[in-house]
Design a protein around this motif. Structure first.
Motif, PDB file in Angstrom:
ATOM      1  N   PHE A  75       0.829  -1.172   0.013  1.00 36.30           N
ATOM      2  CA  PHE A  75       0.074  -0.129   0.039  1.00 36.30           C
ATOM      3  C   PHE A  75       0.839   1.392   0.045  1.00 36.30           C
ATOM      4  CE2 PHE A  75      -4.507  -0.982   1.877  1.00 36.30           C
ATOM      5  CZ  PHE A  75      -4.551  -1.998   0.731  1.00 36.30           C
ATOM      6  N   THR A  76       0.414   2.472  -0.655  1.00 35.82           N
ATOM      7  CA  THR A  76       0.844   3.655  -0.400  1.00 35.82           C
ATOM      8  C   THR A  76       0.490   4.200   1.017  1.00 35.82           C
ATOM      9  OG1 THR A  76      -0.800   4.890  -1.540  1.00 35.82           O
ATOM     10  CG2 THR A  76       0.982   4.040  -2.692  1.00 35.82           C
ATOM     11  N   ASP A  77       1.075   5.343   1.511  1.00 33.81           N
ATOM     12  CA  ASP A  77       0.712   5.801   2.646  1.00 33.81           C
ATOM     13  C   ASP A  77      -0.846   6.467   2.568  1.00 33.81           C
ATOM     14  OD1 ASP A  77       2.750   5.048   4.367  1.00 33.81           O
ATOM     15  OD2 ASP A  77       3.525   7.341   4.360  1.00 33.81           O
ATOM     16  N   GLU A  78      -1.029   6.982   1.398  1.00 35.56           N
ATOM     17  CA  GLU A  78      -2.371   7.672   1.373  1.00 35.56           C
ATOM     18  C   GLU A  78      -3.372   6.378   1.351  1.00 35.56           C
ATOM     19  OE1 GLU A  78      -4.936   9.770  -2.312  1.00 35.56           O
ATOM     20  OE2 GLU A  78      -2.688   9.331  -2.639  1.00 35.56           O
ATOM     21  N   GLN A  79      -3.025   5.319   0.717  1.00 33.81           N
ATOM     22  CA  GLN A  79      -4.061   4.181   0.823  1.00 33.81           C
ATOM     23  C   GLN A  79      -4.328   3.507   2.419  1.00 33.81           C
ATOM     24  OE1 GLN A  79      -2.165   1.829  -2.072  1.00 33.81           O
ATOM     25  NE2 GLN A  79      -3.062   2.584  -3.839  1.00 33.81           N
ATOM     26  N   ARG A  80      -3.091   3.349   2.881  1.00 32.76           N
ATOM     27  CA  ARG A  80      -3.189   2.909   4.376  1.00 32.76           C
ATOM     28  C   ARG A  80      -3.943   4.020   5.378  1.00 32.76           C
ATOM     29  NH1 ARG A  80       2.359   2.177   3.424  1.00 32.76           N
ATOM     30  NH2 ARG A  80       3.077  -0.036   3.600  1.00 32.76           N
ATOM     31  N   PHE A  81      -3.924   5.179   4.963  1.00 35.63           N
ATOM     32  CA  PHE A  81      -4.616   6.160   5.895  1.00 35.63           C
ATOM     33  C   PHE A  81      -6.024   6.297   5.504  1.00 35.63           C
ATOM     34  CE2 PHE A  81      -6.602  10.409   6.283  1.00 35.63           C
ATOM     35  CZ  PHE A  81      -6.297  10.728   7.560  1.00 35.63           C
ATOM     36  N   ASN A  82      -6.573   5.907   4.016  1.00 31.97           N
ATOM     37  CA  ASN A  82      -7.710   5.840   3.974  1.00 31.97           C
ATOM     38  C   ASN A  82      -8.648   4.402   4.118  1.00 31.97           C
ATOM     39  OD1 ASN A  82      -7.752   8.318   2.444  1.00 31.97           O
ATOM     40  ND2 ASN A  82      -7.195   7.482   0.375  1.00 31.97           N
ATOM     41  N   ILE A  83      -7.576   3.422   3.963  1.00 32.48           N
ATOM     42  CA  ILE A  83      -8.263   1.992   4.488  1.00 32.48           C
ATOM     43  C   ILE A  83      -8.647   1.895   5.778  1.00 32.48           C
ATOM     44  CG2 ILE A  83      -6.266   0.666   5.207  1.00 32.48           C
ATOM     45  CD1 ILE A  83      -8.954  -0.443   2.443  1.00 32.48           C
ATOM     46  N   THR A  84      -7.841   2.816   6.512  1.00 31.30           N
ATOM     47  CA  THR A  84      -8.223   2.736   8.280  1.00 31.30           C
ATOM     48  C   THR A  84      -9.533   3.379   8.275  1.00 31.30           C
ATOM     49  OG1 THR A  84      -5.746   2.994   8.687  1.00 31.30           O
ATOM     50  CG2 THR A  84      -7.379   3.414  10.412  1.00 31.30           C
ATOM     51  N   THR A  85      -9.845   4.510   7.698  1.00 30.30           N
ATOM     52  CA  THR A  85     -10.970   5.120   7.906  1.00 30.30           C
ATOM     53  C   THR A  85     -12.186   4.321   7.282  1.00 30.30           C
ATOM     54  OG1 THR A  85     -10.068   7.286   7.489  1.00 30.30           O
ATOM     55  CG2 THR A  85     -12.599   7.145   7.320  1.00 30.30           C
ATOM     56  N   LYS A  86     -11.896   3.675   6.232  1.00 29.27           N
ATOM     57  CA  LYS A  86     -12.805   2.878   5.472  1.00 29.27           C
ATOM     58  C   LYS A  86     -13.156   1.546   6.327  1.00 29.27           C
ATOM     59  CE  LYS A  86     -14.331   1.360   1.003  1.00 29.27           C
ATOM     60  NZ  LYS A  86     -13.589   1.121  -0.614  1.00 29.27           N
ATOM     61  N   ILE A  87     -12.264   0.914   7.178  1.00 29.93           N
ATOM     62  CA  ILE A  87     -12.462  -0.116   7.873  1.00 29.93           C
ATOM     63  C   ILE A  87     -13.561   0.254   9.049  1.00 29.93           C
ATOM     64  CG2 ILE A  87     -11.424  -1.649   9.663  1.00 29.93           C
ATOM     65  CD1 ILE A  87      -8.949  -1.815   7.663  1.00 29.93           C
ATOM     66  N   CYS A  88     -13.256   1.357   9.701  1.00 29.74           N
ATOM     67  CA  CYS A  88     -13.955   1.845  10.709  1.00 29.74           C
ATOM     68  C   CYS A  88     -15.571   1.951  10.208  1.00 29.74           C
ATOM     69  CB  CYS A  88     -13.576   3.269  11.368  1.00 29.74           C
ATOM     70  SG  CYS A  88     -11.790   2.845  12.127  1.00 29.74           S
ATOM     71  N   GLN A  89     -15.628   2.754   9.142  1.00 28.23           N
ATOM     72  CA  GLN A  89     -17.002   3.090   8.390  1.00 28.23           C
ATOM     73  C   GLN A  89     -17.857   1.833   8.040  1.00 28.23           C
ATOM     74  OE1 GLN A  89     -16.404   5.863   5.496  1.00 28.23           O
ATOM     75  NE2 GLN A  89     -15.847   7.527   7.046  1.00 28.23           N
ATOM     76  N   ASP A  90     -16.981   0.792   7.286  1.00 29.72           N
ATOM     77  CA  ASP A  90     -17.745  -0.103   6.691  1.00 29.72           C
ATOM     78  C   ASP A  90     -17.934  -1.667   7.581  1.00 29.72           C
ATOM     79  OD1 ASP A  90     -17.808   1.642   4.694  1.00 29.72           O
ATOM     80  OD2 ASP A  90     -16.671   0.405   3.296  1.00 29.72           O
ATOM     81  N   ILE A  91     -16.984  -1.498   8.634  1.00 30.35           N
ATOM     82  CA  ILE A  91     -17.064  -2.709   9.313  1.00 30.35           C
ATOM     83  C   ILE A  91     -17.466  -2.489  10.895  1.00 30.35           C
ATOM     84  CG2 ILE A  91     -15.822  -4.865  10.315  1.00 30.35           C
ATOM     85  CD1 ILE A  91     -14.100  -4.658   7.813  1.00 30.35           C
ATOM     86  N   LEU A  92     -16.854  -1.610  11.476  1.00 33.98           N
ATOM     87  CA  LEU A  92     -16.879  -1.393  13.022  1.00 33.98           C
ATOM     88  C   LEU A  92     -18.027  -0.573  13.073  1.00 33.98           C
ATOM     89  CD1 LEU A  92     -13.287  -0.099  14.148  1.00 33.98           C
ATOM     90  CD2 LEU A  92     -14.109  -2.545  14.100  1.00 33.98           C
ATOM     91  N   ALA A  93     -18.404   0.435  12.299  1.00 36.17           N
ATOM     92  CA  ALA A  93     -19.517   1.206  12.616  1.00 36.17           C
ATOM     93  C   ALA A  93     -20.915   0.275  12.351  1.00 36.17           C
ATOM     94  CB  ALA A  93     -19.584   2.349  11.632  1.00 36.17           C
ATOM     95  N   THR A  94     -20.786  -0.764  11.238  1.00 35.11           N
ATOM     96  CA  THR A  94     -21.994  -1.417  11.174  1.00 35.11           C
ATOM     97  C   THR A  94     -22.401  -2.248  12.297  1.00 35.11           C
ATOM     98  OG1 THR A  94     -20.438  -3.048  10.060  1.00 35.11           O
ATOM     99  CG2 THR A  94     -21.541  -1.595   8.489  1.00 35.11           C
TER     100      THR A  94
END
Length: 1306
Positions: A1064-1083
């Motif tokens: 991953f690039t740093d940008e992808q790592r940053f975005n994937i952290t947010t996406k994991i929280c929204q699409d998995i943890l938040a559900t």
């Protein structure tokens, strides 16, 4: 008296006493202008100072009685020394003014010489002639009066040192421009030479003035003691050292003969004579004078220039600078030989300071190491051993430059003869004398250094040990790889010997003994290597790991080491060991590929008759011809030309004792036997060479002379490659060979194919009768159906090439006639065997296969001759094979009918050969009928989990080709099936998959990994309750085949997660952290997903993923543990930029954590606590890892949940305590193992975290089978899989009285 008359020229009686008193009052630092009239009168005679010097010189002689009365002469004639010195100082100081003229410079030098001559006369001190400031000013005159190069800044040959100020420890500021890096400008002298031009005659006059001054100074130092004048002594040493490289010395500089000052001609000779005088006891008791000299010569050896009020700067290593260094080394050796007992302590200090002030630039390190080696050769064994002990401590310093230089010094010392232990050596130091200590404890010890630069250099030095003439060094390397255990040092004594005191490191500028502070954890192997034993397999495993080092230079050095080990027989030239080199020819880094090829070239040159080495060379160099990098292609072509093509000569010039010729033919012979699959790569070389007109008629005729005899097969191989691009061949030789082949009862398969290829190339140049005869021969041969499959394909291909003409209709008629005839014959036979009743009772399976194969290759060229009856015959074959696939390429209706049959065969088929060929056929059909076959991609991708590794590898290669050419898209479950190959049980397939994903597919689709990562978590946990993810259609058998659900597969899942995140690039790592929280943890927080057992496993995986070190942004990561930053200005600027970047990224990351993550984490924690879920420990483990970045802000960040803040704080404290305890246990255990310890995924202690079954890998590795992607593509380029290989020699069906066997194995 002549002296008095000469002195009157200076107009001393006319000089004002007030002016004289003012000059003395200013301590000769400043003078008021002399009366212009007096100054002009003095200047009327340009040789006034020379005249006085000449008259005064006899009074300075020791054996002259008049010398004692010179002061009486002055008194009797009313001449006072005070105004004389004042007038001399005026002209001396005028020469130091800004931009002085030639006249001022000459007068200043002559006046300074005259003043030094006055000092030499006995009684000068009593008459108050000596003044320290004026004396020092005179010593500065030579360099002040000598002009710098016109139009250039002063000190242009100075390079900025990469070390900081030794007094303050601060590094220098980064340069503004590259040009400024190569010079240091003295602000006081910027415009000193502007507008002044000096002719060669002017420069010669100035040199004469400098020589006069230096000779006068030397005569003075012979009797004038500087014992109580340390500042003046320093000035003398400074002057002499600066003049050592003033001009080149004609001939060799010798110090063995004592010579008079007048016999010395060059300034360097005079300078070293002066330094020798300063080392004598007349100028001080003890070693202070010698210490001054050695300290100044230190910088000459280091090729540095010392300057007032600034740090030393590096000099460009020109011939003059290197010559001055060598002269300084000779002089120090002379002093040590002459004053041995007094100079040896200073020699040890000098060696230490050379090491301590060494910079990291390679050319300076090499020079410094040679200097240290020469100086240590002058030491007795006791001092030598003591320095080796100090060098061992020095080699463990935390500075990269120190560790690098220690390796250089060790390598230089290994070139010298090994010291024998004598009675003068202390028992505790005796262990340091053997070469074994240098090899094992200094060089080999740094193979696992934390710095990749040091790691690579250590491996390079280890390789060089084998190239040295020293048998001891070679023996020591052999010991490292011997099967028996080798202890590096005797255990009891070595611990006492190598234990160093904890002392404070002193500055290098005091020129005293340097004591080094003990540094811990500099390398990973420094804990107990003294008592360790090494095994051959373990040591070799370490080198295999180094070949895959993340750093390019380390990999290159490891390759060089492995090559030396193979070359010198330290390890065997087995296929496994040679593959270490050949595999690196497909390394991601271009420089590593070239290095690997060069290593194999060197190894082949050293072992030209070794068949294993020859084969490894071919497997490495030939695929490189088709490399994507043009420079790699050029290197491979250069290697082939140098080793093979250049040594092909005619039969008459061939000599068995010519190693180069024999090697070239041996390699060609291997390409005909074991390396036939590399033929396509070899053909690529000739397509590049053809435009260069490389193959002259003489070369071709020489090759034709080898077409009979033991080298015939190799000769025809080469002819097959060059026939299409070479000048006109001797067709008679080719046709005669063809006639012999046709009539021979047994011929070679490979050679026959090559002969057929040559026939096809020359077909257009043959007359019609010859063509007709050859076509008839081919048809007759094919109709016998006794040929191997390879020969059948070559015969049909040659037949097609004979059909080519300018008229397309003629070509089609030719193909329909002859290929149609073959199709008809095959149809008749197959119908008789398959369709007729009882036709299959006496079936010949081999003959059936050959008819089917002939039908397949012939039908491609005459589709109009393929009728429905043939389709019926082929459909009647119970087991599908490759032949229906070839028919499908020409007939879409047949393709539509057979595709379901192929797909069904992939699912239920039991025959390995059938499944493998079906994969090839379906992928070939996907190229021709993309839209139709795309729906069957899930059936093809299901073979990635086939039970046979050959099918899995074949499927992986074919799908990669389709994805690269965009015949197939990443749709459905294809990506996840591709990713699951990363945990294949076959390591070679895993390596191939990594290469395909990273080096081929990710470059084409950079977002591929990040776009599929969230769904990977759902898919590999077989979680289907999310409304968006993991919703593609799969059969139950496919689900079970590709499932990684459950704790037993946790390691496999995280192996995949780690691999994806690592790329991953740093940008992808940053975005994937947010996406994991929204699409998995938040559900789960919003109750969209139930927190059942499946949900708990998914949630546990999610928290463990967030805890992975691969999730950490690289901008937030510092250098590797123990890594010393590069000590140069550009690296310092980069470090400053990284700090600023890290601070900015940290702020953004913290804001995202507070706004998007913490609220979800707090809610989720409360929910997990209510349900007493085991996932809670995974959540706390994630917080523990994450909050280490915000250790002091825990309470602030979790202000909304004080209990959670307290728990996190407690866990962090417990983690730190356990980590400290673990480190102490490791240091106390003192165990050494070449195998890496397993590490947990999150890096935390006390929480359950998945373990990776495969250790963290180095850089993307190109696997052994990756070159298959360069050899294989689509229709017609894959060889069908067969359970039995074709014979290398076959029968042509011709009568043979001695042998009636149909096939003969060679």
């Amino acid at each position: 008296m002549e002296l008095i008359r000469a002195l009157q020229l200076l107009k001393l009686n006319s000089v004002s006493l007030a002016w004289v008193d003012a000059v003395w009052g200013f301590e000769f630092t400043h003078t008021d202008p002399l009366d212009p009239v007096i100054e002009e009168e003095i200047k009327e005679d340009p040789d006034v100072f020379k005249t006085i010097y000449k008259q005064l010189l006899p009074f300075s002689a020791e054996d002259d009685d008049d010398a004692r009365s010179v002061w009486v002469v002055f008194g009797e004639n009313g001449v006072s020394a005070k105004p004389l010195v004042a007038v001399l100082s005026y002209f001396i100081l005028r020469a130091k003014a800004k931009s002085p003229s030639l006249e001022q410079r000459l007068c200043g030098l002559q006046a300074a010489s005259l003043y030094l001559l006055l000092l030499k006369i006995p009684g000068s001190v009593a008459n108050k002639v000596y003044h320290q400031i004026l004396f020092d000013t005179c010593l500065n005159m030579p360099l002040k009066c000598w002009p710098q190069d016109s139009g250039k800044k002063r000190k242009k040959d100075c390079l900025k040192s990469s070390q900081g100020d030794p007094k303050t420890g601060k590094r220098s500021k980064p340069p503004k421009k590259v040009s400024e890096e190569q010079m240091e400008i003295d602000d006081d002298e910027d415009d000193e030479e502007q507008g002044v031009y000096f002719s060669p005659q002017d420069l010669l006059k100035l040199r004469e003035g400098i020589v006069l001054l230096v000779r006068t100074l030397l005569r003075l130092l012979e009797r004038f003691s500087l014992r109580d004048k340390p500042q003046s002594a320093d000035s003398c040493v400074q002057l002499f050292t600066q003049l050592t490289n003033f001009e080149p010395v004609i001939g060799d500089l010798s110090f063995s003969q004592e010579r008079n000052v007048d016999q010395l001609q060059s300034l360097p000779e005079l300078s070293y004579h002066g330094l020798g005088l300063l080392c004598s006891t007349i100028h001080g008791e003890g070693d202070e004078c010698r210490r001054r000299v050695f300290r100044k010569l230190l910088y000459v050896i280091l090729m540095m220039k010392t300057q007032e009020r600034s740090k030393p700067c590096l000099l460009a290593p020109s011939q003059a600078v290197c010559g001055a260094r060598d002269q300084a080394m000779l002089f120090i050796g002379h002093i040590v030989d002459k004053q041995r007992e007094a100079a040896l302590p200073l020699l040890r200090i000098l060696v230490q300071h050379i090491c301590h002030q060494m910079v990291e630039k390679s050319e300076y390190r090499v020079s410094g190491a040679q200097a240290v080696g020469k100086l240590m050769a002058k030491m007795p064994c006791q001092d030598y051993a003591a320095i080796i002990k100090w060098l061992y401590s020095y080699s463990r310093n935390n500075k990269v430059a120190f560790r690098m230089f220690a390796l250089d010094v060790a390598l230089v010392l290994l070139e010298q003869s090994e010291r024998d232990v004598d009675d003068t050596v202390d028992p505790e130091l005796a262990v340091f004398l053997p070469h074994r200590f240098l090899v094992h404890n200094i060089i080999y010890n740094h193979r696992n250094d934390v710095s990749p630069t040091v790691r690579g250099h250590a491996l390079h030095c280890l390789a060089q040990c084998l190239e040295l003439g020293s048998q001891n060094a070679t023996k020591c390397v052999h010991e490292l790889f011997s099967n028996s255990a080798q202890t590096m040092l005797e255990s009891g004594r070595s611990e006492q010997t190598l234990k160093r005191r904890e002392t404070v490191q002193k500055t290098a500028l005091t020129f005293r003994t340097i004591e080094l502070t003990k540094h811990k954890s500099i390398t990973t192997t420094h804990r107990s290597v003294m008592n360790s034993s090494l095994q051959n397999e373990e040591t070799l495993t370490l080198f295999k790991k180094h070949v895959s080092d993340p750093k390019t230079n380390a990999r290159k050095s490891a390759l060089e080491t492995v090559m030396s080990l193979l070359k010198h027989g330290v390890i065997s030239c087995s296929a496994e060991n040679l593959s270490i080199l050949s595999d690196r020819c497909r390394d991601p880094a271009v420089s590593v590929k070239k290095k690997a090829m060069q290593c194999l070239m060197d190894l082949l040159a050293a072992l030209p008759e070794n068949r294993e080495v020859q084969e490894a060379w071919l497997r490495a160099v030939l695929p490189a011809v088709m490399d994507s990098e043009s420079s790699v292609q050029e290197k491979a072509l250069e290697c082939l030309d140098h080793v093979v093509i250049a040594h092909i000569k005619s039969q008459g010039k061939y000599r068995d004792d010519d190693t180069s010729q024999k090697l070239a033919w041996d390699l060609l012979g291997l390409m005909c036997e074991k390396c036939q699959h590399l033929s396509r790569c070899f053909s690529k070389s000739f397509s590049v060479w053809a435009p260069q007109q490389k193959f002259t008629p003489g070369f071709v005729n020489g090759l034709l002379s080898h077409t009979e005899g033991e080298r015939a097969a190799a000769a025809w191989l080469l002819l097959a490659k060059i026939a299409s691009c070479s000048p006109k061949l001797n067709y008679g030789t080719v046709l005669d060979t063809w006639e012999n082949t046709i009539r021979s009862p047994v011929v070679s398969v490979t050679m026959t194919c090559h002969i057929l290829s040559v026939l096809g190339d020359i077909a257009s140049n043959l007359n019609d009768d010859t063509k007709t005869r050859i076509v008839d021969d081919l048809m007759g041969w094919l109709k016998t159906f006794s040929l191997p499959l390879e020969v059948i394909s070559s015969c049909v291909d040659t037949l097609v090439r004979f059909s080519r003409s300018d008229n397309t209709q003629d070509t089609l008629r030719f193909l329909d006639r002859f290929c149609g005839e073959l199709v008809s014959v095959c149809e008749s036979y197959l119908s008789a065997v398959i369709l007729q009743e009882k036709g299959a009772e006496n079936i010949n399976e081999d003959l059936l296969v050959k008819h089917l194969h002939t039908l397949g290759v012939a039908s491609l060229h005459c589709p109009s001759k393929v009728g429905k009856r043939i389709f019926l015959v082929v459909q009647s074959v119970l087991t599908p094979s490759e032949q229906p696939g070839k028919l499908c390429l020409q007939h879409e209706e047949l393709m539509l009918k057979y595709l379901p049959v192929f797909a069904r065969e992939l699912e239920v088929g039991t025959e390995l050969a059938v499944r493998s060929n079906v994969v090839v056929v379906m992928c070939d059909l996907c190229v021709r009928y993309t839209n139709t076959v795309t729906r069957y991609i899930p059936n093809i991708s299901a073979c990635l989990r086939d039970k046979d590794p050959i099918v899995r590898e074949q499927t992986l290669i074919m799908l990669t080709n389709l994805l690269q050419e965009e015949y197939v898209k990443w749709k459905g479950a294809l990506f996840f099936r591709f990713a699951i190959v990363l945990v294949d049980p076959d390591p070679a397939i895993v390596d191939l998959c990594e290469y395909c994903l990273v080096d081929l597919l990710l470059k084409k689709s950079p977002l591929m990994f990040s776009q599929h990562f969230i769904e990977c978590i759902f898919h590999f946990n077989s979680y289907e309750k999310h409304k968006k993810y993991n919703k593609f259609l799969q059969t139950e058998s496919e689900k079970s085949r590709f499932s990684l659900k459950g704790r037993q597969n946790q390691g496999k899942r995280f192996r995949i997660y780690r691999f994806l995140l690592k790329n991953f690039t740093d940008e992808q790592r940053f975005n994937i952290t947010t996406k994991i929280c929204q699409d998995i943890l938040a559900t789960f927080v919003d109750s969209e997903l139930p927190l059942d057992s499946d949900g708990s496993e998914l949630l546990a995986d999610t928290f463990d993923i967030l805890s992975l070190k691969e999730m950490k942004l690289t901008a937030m990561s510092g250098p590797a543990a123990g890594e010393e930053p590069q000590e140069d200005e550009m690296a310092m600027a980069k470090a400053v930029l990284q700090v600023a970047q890290k601070k900015l990224v940290s702020q953004v990351q913290k804001r995202n954590f507070v706004e998007n993550v913490i609220p979800i984490i707090i809610s989720l924690k409360n929910m997990l606590e209510e349900q007493h879920s085991p996932v809670l420990k995974h959540l706390m483990a994630y917080l523990q890892v994450t909050m280490q970045e915000y250790r002091s802000e825990v309470k602030e960040l979790f202000a909304a949940d004080e209990q959670l803040a307290a728990e996190v704080e407690y866990n962090l404290k417990r983690f730190e305590k356990e980590k400290q305890q673990q480190m102490e246990n490791q240091l106390a255990s003192f165990t050494f193992s070449p195998q890496r310890n397993a590490t947990n995924v999150g890096g935390q202690t006390g929480f359950a975290s998945p373990l990776s079954p495969r250790g963290t890998k180095g850089p993307a590795q190109t696997p052994k089978s990756a070159d298959a992607l360069r050899r294989r593509t689509f229709a017609g380029m894959l060889t069908p899989f067969r359970t039995h290989s074709s014979p290398t020699v076959f029968s042509t069906g011709k009568p043979n009285n001695n042998n009636n066997t149909a096939y003969t194995e060679q």
